[in-house]
Design a protein around this motif. Structure first.
Motif, PDB file in Angstrom:
ATOM      1  N   TYR A 156       0.830  -1.209   0.000  1.00 46.72           N
ATOM      2  CA  TYR A 156       0.000   0.000   0.000  1.00 46.72           C
ATOM      3  C   TYR A 156       0.863   1.257   0.000  1.00 46.72           C
ATOM      4  O   TYR A 156       0.477   2.286  -0.553  1.00 46.72           O
ATOM      5  N   GLU A 157       2.054   1.173   0.572  1.00 48.15           N
ATOM      6  CA  GLU A 157       2.942   2.335   0.652  1.00 48.15           C
ATOM      7  C   GLU A 157       3.384   2.822  -0.725  1.00 48.15           C
ATOM      8  O   GLU A 157       3.783   3.986  -0.880  1.00 48.15           O
ATOM      9  N   GLU A 158       3.315   1.973  -1.725  1.00 47.55           N
ATOM     10  CA  GLU A 158       3.750   2.367  -3.063  1.00 47.55           C
ATOM     11  C   GLU A 158       2.819   3.413  -3.665  1.00 47.55           C
ATOM     12  O   GLU A 158       3.253   4.267  -4.436  1.00 47.55           O
ATOM     13  N   HIS A 159       1.538   3.348  -3.329  1.00 50.22           N
ATOM     14  CA  HIS A 159       0.578   4.365  -3.764  1.00 50.22           C
ATOM     15  C   HIS A 159      -0.574   4.437  -2.766  1.00 50.22           C
ATOM     16  O   HIS A 159      -1.693   3.973  -3.053  1.00 50.22           O
ATOM     17  N   PRO A 160      -0.339   5.013  -1.609  1.00 55.83           N
ATOM     18  CA  PRO A 160      -1.419   5.172  -0.639  1.00 55.83           C
ATOM     19  C   PRO A 160      -2.435   6.182  -1.158  1.00 55.83           C
ATOM     20  O   PRO A 160      -2.079   7.144  -1.842  1.00 55.83           O
ATOM     21  N   LEU A 161      -3.687   5.979  -0.817  1.00 57.47           N
ATOM     22  CA  LEU A 161      -4.740   6.875  -1.286  1.00 57.47           C
ATOM     23  C   LEU A 161      -4.713   8.155  -0.450  1.00 57.47           C
ATOM     24  O   LEU A 161      -4.853   8.129   0.769  1.00 57.47           O
ATOM     25  N   SER A 162      -4.559   9.271  -1.123  1.00 57.78           N
ATOM     26  CA  SER A 162      -4.400  10.547  -0.427  1.00 57.78           C
ATOM     27  C   SER A 162      -5.726  11.116   0.057  1.00 57.78           C
ATOM     28  O   SER A 162      -6.715  11.121  -0.657  1.00 57.78           O
TER      29      SER A 162
ATOM     30  N   TYR B 283      -1.867  16.698  -1.322  1.00 58.34           N
ATOM     31  CA  TYR B 283      -0.968  16.140  -2.335  1.00 58.34           C
ATOM     32  C   TYR B 283      -1.123  14.631  -2.415  1.00 58.34           C
ATOM     33  O   TYR B 283      -1.448  13.966  -1.428  1.00 58.34           O
ATOM     34  N   LYS B 284      -0.876  14.078  -3.599  1.00 59.52           N
ATOM     35  CA  LYS B 284      -0.913  12.640  -3.804  1.00 59.52           C
ATOM     36  C   LYS B 284       0.467  12.159  -4.247  1.00 59.52           C
ATOM     37  O   LYS B 284       1.272  12.912  -4.814  1.00 59.52           O
ATOM     38  N   VAL B 285       0.755  10.900  -3.991  1.00 65.52           N
ATOM     39  CA  VAL B 285       2.039  10.306  -4.355  1.00 65.52           C
ATOM     40  C   VAL B 285       2.008   9.923  -5.830  1.00 65.52           C
ATOM     41  O   VAL B 285       1.135   9.167  -6.266  1.00 65.52           O
ATOM     42  N   VAL B 286       2.954  10.454  -6.603  1.00 68.69           N
ATOM     43  CA  VAL B 286       3.057  10.084  -8.021  1.00 68.69           C
ATOM     44  C   VAL B 286       4.345   9.323  -8.299  1.00 68.69           C
ATOM     45  O   VAL B 286       4.556   8.852  -9.419  1.00 68.69           O
ATOM     46  N   GLY B 287       5.190   9.194  -7.284  1.00 67.66           N
ATOM     47  CA  GLY B 287       6.415   8.430  -7.446  1.00 67.66           C
ATOM     48  C   GLY B 287       7.049   8.140  -6.101  1.00 67.66           C
ATOM     49  O   GLY B 287       7.151   9.027  -5.250  1.00 67.66           O
ATOM     50  N   ASN B 288       7.435   6.875  -5.896  1.00 68.58           N
ATOM     51  CA  ASN B 288       8.123   6.470  -4.670  1.00 68.58           C
ATOM     52  C   ASN B 288       9.252   5.543  -5.076  1.00 68.58           C
ATOM     53  O   ASN B 288       9.039   4.366  -5.362  1.00 68.58           O
ATOM     54  N   GLU B 289      10.472   6.095  -5.151  1.00 71.12           N
ATOM     55  CA  GLU B 289      11.615   5.348  -5.654  1.00 71.12           C
ATOM     56  C   GLU B 289      12.493   4.866  -4.510  1.00 71.12           C
ATOM     57  O   GLU B 289      12.794   5.596  -3.569  1.00 71.12           O
ATOM     58  N   ARG B 290      12.890   3.592  -4.601  1.00 70.32           N
ATOM     59  CA  ARG B 290      13.821   2.980  -3.645  1.00 70.32           C
ATOM     60  C   ARG B 290      13.359   3.199  -2.200  1.00 70.32           C
ATOM     61  O   ARG B 290      14.119   3.649  -1.348  1.00 70.32           O
TER      62      ARG B 290
END
Length: 576
Positions: free
Chosen positions: A219-225, A229-236
C-alpha cells in the motif's frame, strides 16, 4: 517518542521562530524575504518545493509511520481526525480539528470519545471518506506486517492488547471498541481515562484507508491521499518521493494546510554536509529547497553567521527534548541518594553545553520537562550547581555517604560523534566530576549496542547518558514512560531507567490523565516533574537547539513548538 538512535535524534529537529544564526534577533511569526533580506513578499501558488533530507522517507504507509519522525511530509498526504495548529511558536503546540468537526466529545471520565467527520471529504480519486475507513485504517496498524507506528492504540483501546489486525480477523468485524454508527460518526472506547486522546488522534494511524484499496505491505507504493498532495512516485523505498496536487482536496474542509507549491520533490539519503552545501549555494532547484532533518553543525554555523544573506535564511528553535544523566539505583553506589545528589551538584553545565556545540546549539537544563508552556514546565533546581558546577558541595555529600576519599564510577555513552549522548559530552561530565573527587571511567558503545544496553533491565548500567522527547507537546508522554512504575518493561525495551514504582506518582499520573482541560493538566505535569526531581533519578543536562538552512526563494516559513521543523504545508516558493 521512544529514545532514538543517534541518527534519529539528529533528525528530530525543532524551531519556535526564525532567529538569525548569530542568535541576536528573532521574529515571532512567518517571514518572507528575498535573497538580500529585503522587502517582504506575499506567498503565491505555483512552483516545485524540493526537500533535501538525510533519512529516507521509508515505509510511507500511515500504519507504519511514527509521526514524531520523518519531518511533516506524511501530513501532506494523510489527514487525521485532529492535527496540530499550523502556526509559529507556542500557538503551534495546540491541537485542532482536521477531518473531524471538533476535538472530540469525551464521556464524563474520558473513557469514551466521539467524533463527527466534516461534510464533503474526498480521496484523490473523488470517492468519499467515511468513518468506516478511519476505523479500518486504525485496525490495519495492528497487523504485525505493518508494525512501526506509535504503540498507544494497542494500550488504550479496549481489546487492543490482543487484536492482531484485519488480515487475521476471521469475523470481519474488527475492533469492537471502535464503533461507526453512521458514515460520519466514530466512537472510541478506552480501557482507562485519557484526556489527551485529541493529541493521539493526530497520529497517522488515524488516517482513513478504504478496505477495498488496501494492498497490505504494498500500500505504501501508492497510498490513497486524503490530503492536498498525492504520491506520483516512490523510488527505492522513500529515497525519492514525488508529490503532486490532489485535485479532490478542498481548502474549504482544511483550514491548516496552505498547499502553495504545485509539486513537492523529496530527495533523501543525502549526506548532511552535502545538504547544507546545496542549501547555502542555492543554485537552480536548490534555491526553492528546505530540509526537515539536517542541522547546521558548529563549524558550519560559524561560517553562516558571518554571511548576512545566509544568516537571514536560518530557522532556529527548540523541540521538546531533554538530554540527561540517568542513574540505575540498583547498582552501587547509585543506590545512595547522596551519591546521586553529589553528581548532580558536580556537573558543569557550561562545559556540557560547549561539548554539545556551544550555546547556539544547546541550552542548560535543570528540569526534566522542556522549557515550554505546553509541557507544563515548572522552574526548579533542587541541586543548584551554578553554571560551572559546585564541587565543594559535592565533596561534602560524598563524605556524608562514606566516600571521604572520593570514588570511582563508570559512565556509559554512545560512540556517535557530535551527539548529545556521545564522547564529547561524556568527557565534559568526566572532567567536571573529577573536580569533586569522582574518577569517571568512560564506557563507549557503538550506537546499537548502546541502545540495547541502556534499555535492558538486566544489564542497564549504573550511570549513562540518555535523552527523551515527547510524541506530542504535553507532560504526559514525557513523564509517564520514564517514571510510571507500571511501564517498567522486563522482557523488552525499558525506559523507566530509575525503576521508580511509587504508588503516589502512579496515582497522580492516572488523575492527570483523566483531565480534558489540557491547561490544567499541564500545570499538574509540571508540579509532578518538580516532585520527582527531588529523587535525583536523573540529572538534566541540556535542551538541544536546532538550526537549519532553507533556500533563498522559500517563502512563508512557519516553525512551531509542536514539531520543531519548518512546516512544509505552509511553505511557498512563489511570490506575488
Amino acid at each position: 517518542m521512544r529514545q532514538s538512535s543517534a541518527i534519529a535524534r539528529r533528525v528530530a529537529a525543532a524551531s519556535v521562530s526564525l532567529v538569525l544564526a548569530s542568535g541576536t534577533a528573532a521574529c515571532a511569526g512567518p517571514r518572507d524575504a528575498d535573497a538580500g533580506g529585503g522587502a517582504e513578499k506575499t506567498p503565491a501558488k505555483g512552483g516545485t518545493l524540493t526537500v533535501l533530507n538525510s533519512a529516507p522517507q521509508t515505509d510511507f504507509d500511515p500504519a507504519r509511520l511514527y509521526t514524531s519522525g520523518g519531518g511533516n511530509i506524511p501530513g501532506l498526504v494523510f489527514r487525521t481526525l485532529t492535527t496540530r495548529n499550523r502556526e509559529a511558536g507556542a500557538k503551534g503546540a495546540k491541537v485542532v480539528p482536521d477531518l473531524a468537526t471538533d476535538l472530540g466529545r469525551p464521556s464524563k471520565n474520558a473513557t469514551v470519545w466521539t467524533y463527527t467527520l466534516k461534510k464533503g471529504l474526498k480521496y484523490e480519486d473523488g470517492s468519499p471518506i467515511t468513518t468506516a475507513d478511519v476505523k479500518y485504517g486504525i485496525e490495519r496498524s495492528f497487523a504485525a506486517e505493518l508494525s512501526g507506528g506509535a504503540p498507544y492504540l494497542r494500550d488504550w483501546l479496549v481489546g487492543g492488547d490482543t487484536y492482531q489486525g484485519p488480515y487475521k480477523d476471521k469475523s470481519g468485524k474488527g475492533l469492537a471498541s471502535i464503533e461507526t454508527p453512521d458514515e460520519r460518526t466514530i466512537v472510541f472506547h478506552l480501557n482507562k481515562p485519557e484526556g489527551e486522546f485529541p493529541f493521539l488522534a493526530t497520529q497517522t494511524q488515524f488516517a482513513p484507508v478504504p478496505r477495498s484499496k488496501d494492498k497490505g505491505t504494498k500500500y505504501e507504493e501508492h497510498p490513497l491521499s486524503s490530503g492536498p498532495y498525492k504520491v506520483v512516485g516512490n523510488e527505492r523505498d522513500g529515497e525519492r518521493l514525488r508529490l503532486e496536487r490532489n485535485p479532490h482536496w478542498s481548502a474549504a474542509t482544511d483550514a491548516e494546510r496552505k498547499a502553495y507549491p504545485d509539486a513537492i520533490d523529496v530527495r533523501s539519503g543525502l549526506d548532511a554536509s552535502v545538504i547544507n552545501q546545496r542549501l547555502a549555494a542555492g543554485r537552480g532547484a536548490d534555491a526553492a529547497a528546505v530540509t526537515t532533518d539536517t542541522n547546521l553543525g558548529p563549524a558550519e554555523l560559524a561560517k553562516v553567521s558571518g554571511d548576512k544573506d545566509l544568516a537571514a535564511h536560518v530557522g532556529t528553535g527548540h523541540f521538546g527534548y531533554t538530554n540527561y544523566l540517568a542513574f540505575n539505583p540498583k547498582v552501587k553506589p547509585f543506590d545512595d541518594p547522596k551519591v546521586r545528589q553529589a553528581i548532580a551538584y558536580a556537573v558543569d553545565r557550561s562545559s556540557v553545553v560547549n561539548a554539545a556545540g556551544g550555546s547556539s546549539l544547546a541550552e542548560p537544563a535543570t528540569t526534566f520537562l522542556p522549557d515550554q508552556k505546553a509541557f507544563g514546565h515548572t522552574e526548579y533546581d533542587h541541586f543548584p550547581a551554578g553554571a560551572s558546577g559546585n564541587p565543594r558541595k559535592a565533596r561534602r555529600l560524598l563524605k556524608e555517604a562514606g566516600h571521604e576519599n572520593g570514588l570511582t564510577i563508570r559512565l556509559t555513552h554512545s560512540n556517535a560523534k557530535n551527539d548529545e549522548t556521545g564522547p564529547e559530552v561524556a568527557t565534559a561530565v568526566q572532567d567536571a566530576l573529577k573536580k569533586a573527587g569522582i574518577t569517571v571511567e568512560l564506557d563507549g558503545l557503538e550506537d546499537n549496542d548502546y541502545s540495547d544496553r541502556i534499555h535492558d533491565v538486566d544489564h542497564e548500567p549504573g550511570l549513562f547518558l540518555s535523552g527523551w522527547g515527547a510524541d506530542w507537546p504535553s507532560g504526559g508522554p514525557f513523564i509517564a514512560p520514564i517514571f510510571d512504575g507500571r511501564q517498567i518493561v522486563k522482557d523488552g525495551a525499558n525506559f523507566n531507567t530509575g525503576f521508580l514504582d511509587d504508588k503516589a506518582v502512579n496515582h497522580e499520573i492516572d488523575e492527570i490523565n483523566e483531565l480534558t482541560d489540557l491547561d490544567a493538566a499541564a500545570a499538574r505535569w509540571g508540579a509532578l516533574d518538580k516532585k520527582i526531581g527531588r529523587r535525583a533519578l536523573t540529572v538534566p543536562l541540556l535542551h538541544p537547539v536546532y538550526k537549519r538552512l532553507y533556500g533563498k526563494d522559500v517563502r512563508n516559513v512557519v516553525i512551531s513548538d509542536w514539531t520543531g521543523v519548518l512546516d512544509v504545508s505552509q511553505v511557498a516558493v512563489k511570490s506575488s
